[in-house]
Design a protein around this motif. Sequence first.
Motif, PDB file in Angstrom:
ATOM      1  N   MET A 285       4.456   7.354  -9.362  1.00 36.87           N
ATOM      2  CA  MET A 285       3.275   6.888 -10.095  1.00 36.87           C
ATOM      3  C   MET A 285       2.913   5.457  -9.696  1.00 36.87           C
ATOM      4  O   MET A 285       1.728   5.097  -9.645  1.00 36.87           O
ATOM      5  N   ILE A 286       3.930   4.636  -9.414  1.00 36.87           N
ATOM      6  CA  ILE A 286       3.650   3.272  -8.961  1.00 36.87           C
ATOM      7  C   ILE A 286       2.929   3.298  -7.614  1.00 36.87           C
ATOM      8  O   ILE A 286       1.965   2.562  -7.387  1.00 36.87           O
ATOM      9  N   ILE A 287       3.385   4.170  -6.717  1.00 37.26           N
ATOM     10  CA  ILE A 287       2.705   4.319  -5.428  1.00 37.26           C
ATOM     11  C   ILE A 287       1.282   4.818  -5.650  1.00 37.26           C
ATOM     12  O   ILE A 287       0.336   4.367  -4.984  1.00 37.26           O
ATOM     13  N   ALA A 288       1.120   5.752  -6.609  1.00 34.24           N
ATOM     14  CA  ALA A 288      -0.218   6.289  -6.878  1.00 34.24           C
ATOM     15  C   ALA A 288      -1.163   5.200  -7.377  1.00 34.24           C
ATOM     16  O   ALA A 288      -2.331   5.144  -6.984  1.00 34.24           O
ATOM     17  N   VAL A 289      -0.670   4.322  -8.252  1.00 31.14           N
ATOM     18  CA  VAL A 289      -1.502   3.221  -8.745  1.00 31.14           C
ATOM     19  C   VAL A 289      -1.942   2.330  -7.587  1.00 31.14           C
ATOM     20  O   VAL A 289      -3.119   1.954  -7.476  1.00 31.14           O
ATOM     21  N   ALA A 290      -1.001   1.992  -6.710  1.00 31.28           N
ATOM     22  CA  ALA A 290      -1.342   1.149  -5.555  1.00 31.28           C
ATOM     23  C   ALA A 290      -2.303   1.870  -4.621  1.00 31.28           C
ATOM     24  O   ALA A 290      -3.252   1.271  -4.098  1.00 31.28           O
TER      25      ALA A 290
END
Length: 421
Positions: A285-290
């Motif tokens: 999810m952190i990668i998705a936000v970025a």
Amino acid sequence: MSIVKNLPFEWLVGLRYTRAGKRSGRNSFISFISLISMAGIGLGTAALIVVLSVMNGFEKEVTTRMLSVLAHVEVFDLRGAMPDWEQRARQAAANPQVRAAAPFVETEGMLIRDDILRPSVVRGVLPSAEKNVSEVGERMREGSLDTLKPGQFNVVLGAELARALKVKVGQTVTLARAQAPGAGGAMQPRVRSLTVSGIFEVGHNQFDSGLAFINISDAEQLAGVAAPSGLRLRLADMQRAPEVARQLKQSMPGDLFMRDWTSANSTWFAAVKSQKNMMFIILTMIIAVAAFNLVATLVMTVTDKQADIAILRTLGASPASIMKIFMIQGGLTGVLGTGFGIALGSVLALNVHIIVPFIEGLFGMHFLSKDIYLISSVPSDLRLSDVTRIGVISVLLAFVATIYPSWRGARVKPAQALRYE
């Protein structure tokens, strides 16, 4: 250079938009946001690689230490004892995966030294055979398993257990076990003095703090049985333990129960797998936000480049070509960010054993408590399959983030875009 010139014009324009603009502050600002998005994807990818590598290392390290004591497969006779254990051992050895077999008797009791009491699992073993199915003999800090002579009631203790009882080699401890109810129905303790003849340390707190070994004949006498409880087997490939257990169940006659090391510790392995899956989802999810920060970057680019889009359209570029330009720009940002993250994450994961002690020394703290996490150092196991999976997901998320801005750019109408130019 000639290769770049021979690229389709969509790639040339997309590569140009990816570079920092020099003509206006707005272009530089857009490129700065793109750089931040790239860094975010990279850091998210690196964090996921490092976390999964540490969790893989944790699982591998604990499993290795557990299997230095545990058998790959245990065979029990449902009658409660196995008087024909030697015959059973020969039957088990007929399976090509079985490398060694050893009888054992396992009982529980309370080890007492002065006013200190510690609950323990007391395992009776045949020293000459036990060395073939476990690594306890190689993990001795003091003494050896050969000191466990029948009739001498010697005991080998785990290092943490010996430390808790404050005993050394040559000193004695008392083993108290519950016995059948006596007169009046009260449980009568059965007490026996044992001489500490060795101390082992396998690096797994569960065993170092709660396991003791005695000779199998002494264990039979203490437990009030006339034969071993069963067999402990060592396999050529421990990963095939469930399969071998099923094969032995079919090939060995009698009413037997087979337990492999994965089922004996199924709760722990299920918990580790669950934690790995949850950490993978959370950090993805952190990668998705970025990655979806690229949406804002590309929308700003489309808005800024409307005149360029209109000119390209009037020169014959199709909406699909315009869409491809911005997908190339966003995709390159995602690929570069992912590449940076994979490189950074791999370097960190391979050097965790150096980085973590440095941070612990710098801040005067300790990340892992041996009493809670079973091990005291942070391990790491970088796996190519994890890196590949993370890289593919990161790049896919970046490409998904380019779809809406690229579609919006393809819908720009040349006449409206050039009206105020």
